[in-house]
Design an enzyme around this catalytic site. Structure first.
Site, PDB file in Angstrom:
ATOM      1  N   LYS A  48       0.836  -1.953   0.545  1.00 28.01           N
ATOM      2  CA  LYS A  48      -0.004  -0.023  -0.233  1.00 28.01           C
ATOM      3  C   LYS A  48       1.354   1.556   0.118  1.00 28.01           C
ATOM      4  O   LYS A  48       1.915   1.208  -0.044  1.00 28.01           O
ATOM      5  CB  LYS A  48      -0.446   0.151   1.103  1.00 28.01           C
ATOM      6  CG  LYS A  48      -0.313   0.502   2.615  1.00 28.01           C
ATOM      7  CD  LYS A  48      -1.134   0.170   3.708  1.00 28.01           C
ATOM      8  CE  LYS A  48      -0.689   0.125   5.372  1.00 28.01           C
ATOM      9  NZ  LYS A  48      -1.596   1.011   6.545  1.00 28.01           N
ATOM     10  N   TYR A 281      16.571  30.817   1.146  1.00 25.40           N
ATOM     11  CA  TYR A 281      15.118  31.524   0.945  1.00 25.40           C
ATOM     12  C   TYR A 281      15.575  32.796   2.765  1.00 25.40           C
ATOM     13  O   TYR A 281      15.905  31.499   3.390  1.00 25.40           O
ATOM     14  CB  TYR A 281      14.509  31.273   1.119  1.00 25.40           C
ATOM     15  CG  TYR A 281      13.396  30.922  -0.118  1.00 25.40           C
ATOM     16  CD1 TYR A 281      13.189  31.775  -0.612  1.00 25.40           C
ATOM     17  CD2 TYR A 281      13.633  30.005  -1.295  1.00 25.40           C
ATOM     18  CE1 TYR A 281      13.197  32.283  -2.270  1.00 25.40           C
ATOM     19  CE2 TYR A 281      13.236  29.185  -2.139  1.00 25.40           C
ATOM     20  CZ  TYR A 281      12.522  30.739  -3.052  1.00 25.40           C
ATOM     21  OH  TYR A 281      12.084  30.405  -4.258  1.00 25.40           O
TER      22      TYR A 281
END
Length: 389
Positions: A48, A281
């Protein structure tokens, strides 16, 4: 997601980053689990969530090649990806299926084993021709899907009254991974056995019984029943440090797991900055010495946790290179001042081993205050997976 076999691995030179999946390590992990399984129990590979980030399509092929006879997933969509690869392998669908009547065309598959909690779901699914196999979920203490107590009795009564056939019965342990003392898990095992007995009283005999995931398979051989569901440890990762310690306390100190995934990229640019330069940043990082900075084309879009900003490492030429500044959407900056040979094109290891150094999913999880499951499953599906060795 691109699924690339080992014969095409030279194509990785054109990718911003790529995942390498070790066929040999997967085989070793499977052999180790098979060595501890009770004789009448079957190993189901849980693929999964994009095979826990490893790639559902390549992992399906590798598992089938390695002799896996059952696969487990969360959703119909995942099951269909596997069905496109193998037309008959039994697929256990563990997530709740919403409005199954609208998916009759794909759910009419006798080799779909569907876990259900509500009798309404079972009534709809059992009306399909051919009908999928139905596995009743028992809530023994997880408090999530399934039923217990009087609700369970009512469910079994309703199923029996309308003539619904069951193929299996299952539960899930809540806290095996989190503790060294397993009283709660043992209580859950007892409740599951009571639920099996209750189902028999309604005429449901010879059901496929399954409860164990990775940690409980290692620790509770008496709970292997007819099938175990191996997820995180199929990929060579320990569910938790508590699981490893608990296994040691049982006297089994030889059980080994080998991580099967490595995540790699390349340096795409080099810059030289004087002391007191700002990087990235927000100008959150300032160099304290003349710094050689390498740019790696991987960021938080690709699945690298932003909390690793100035708080993590990657490997370059067998040495750790510190992440500096904020991780960007698609780029990360490394301090490679101490690695003279680092240059454009040098391979960067984000997860995996390079020489004597390694960075593991657990290392990243510790730095970002999460678990290795999340580290792996957040790796972007857009990154190609390449089977090696």
């Amino acid at each position: 997601m691109q699924d690339i076999n080992s014969g095409s691995s030279s194509m990785k030179d054109t990718y911003s980053s790529w995942i390498e999946i070790s066929k040999r390590s997967l085989s070793n992990n499977l052999d180790n689990f098979r060595s501890i399984l009770r004789p009448n129990s079957t190993l189901t590979a849980i693929l999964k969530s994009n095979a826990y980030g490893h790639g559902i399509e390549p992992m399906t092929r590798l598992c089938i090649e390695a002799g896996i006879s059952r696969i487990g997933v969360n959703s119909i969509e995942e099951a269909l990806l596997i069905r496109n690869i193998d037309s008959k392998i039994p697929i256990l669908i563990m997530g709740e299926i919403q409005n199954p009547e609208k998916r009759k065309n794909v759910l009419s598959d006798p080799n779909f084993w569907i876990v259900f909690s509500r009798p309404e779901t079972a009534r709809i699914l059992s009306s399909f021709l051919p009908a999928p196999k139905l596995h009743l979920k028992i809530d023994t203490g997880m408090g999530r899907l399934g039923s217990h107590g009087e609700t369970l009795k009512q469910t079994l009564s309703e199923l029996k009254n309308v003539g619904i056939t069951l193929g299996g019965i299952c539960t899930h342990f809540a806290s095996t991974e989190d503790v060294l003392e397993h009283k709660y898990s043992l209580m859950q095992t007892q409740k599951f056995e009571e639920a099996i007995f209750l189902a028999k009283s309604f005429g449901y005999n010879h059901l496929i019984r399954h409860a164990c995931a990775s940690a409980s398979t290692m620790l509770f051989p008496n709970a292997h029943f007819d099938m175990v569901r191996i997820g995180i440890s199929l990929y060579g990762l320990w569910p938790s440090i508590q699981t490893r310690l608990s296994l040691n306390l049982t006297g089994n100190k030889n059980f080994q797991l080998n991580p099967i995934l490595s995540w790699k990229s390349r340096i795409v640019h080099i810059q030289y900055h004087p002391a007191d330069s700002y990087i990235g940043y927000g100008s959150t990082f300032q160099t304290s010495y003349p710094t050689k900075v390498a740019i790696v084309p991987v960021g938080y879009y690709e699945g690298l946790d932003r909390k690793l900003s100035s708080n993590g490492d990657m490997l370059v030429l067998g040495k750790k290179a510190r992440i500096i500044g904020r991780i960007c959407m698609n780029m990360t900056m490394l301090d490679v001042t101490h690695i003279p040979g680092a240059e454009v094109g040098s391979i960067v290891t984000i997860i995996g081993q390079d020489g004597e150094e390694s960075i593991t999913a657990d290392d990243l999880a510790d730095r970002t205050h999460t678990i290795n499951y999340e580290v792996m499953t957040r790796i972007s599906e857009s990154i190609p997976r390449i089977v090696v060795d």
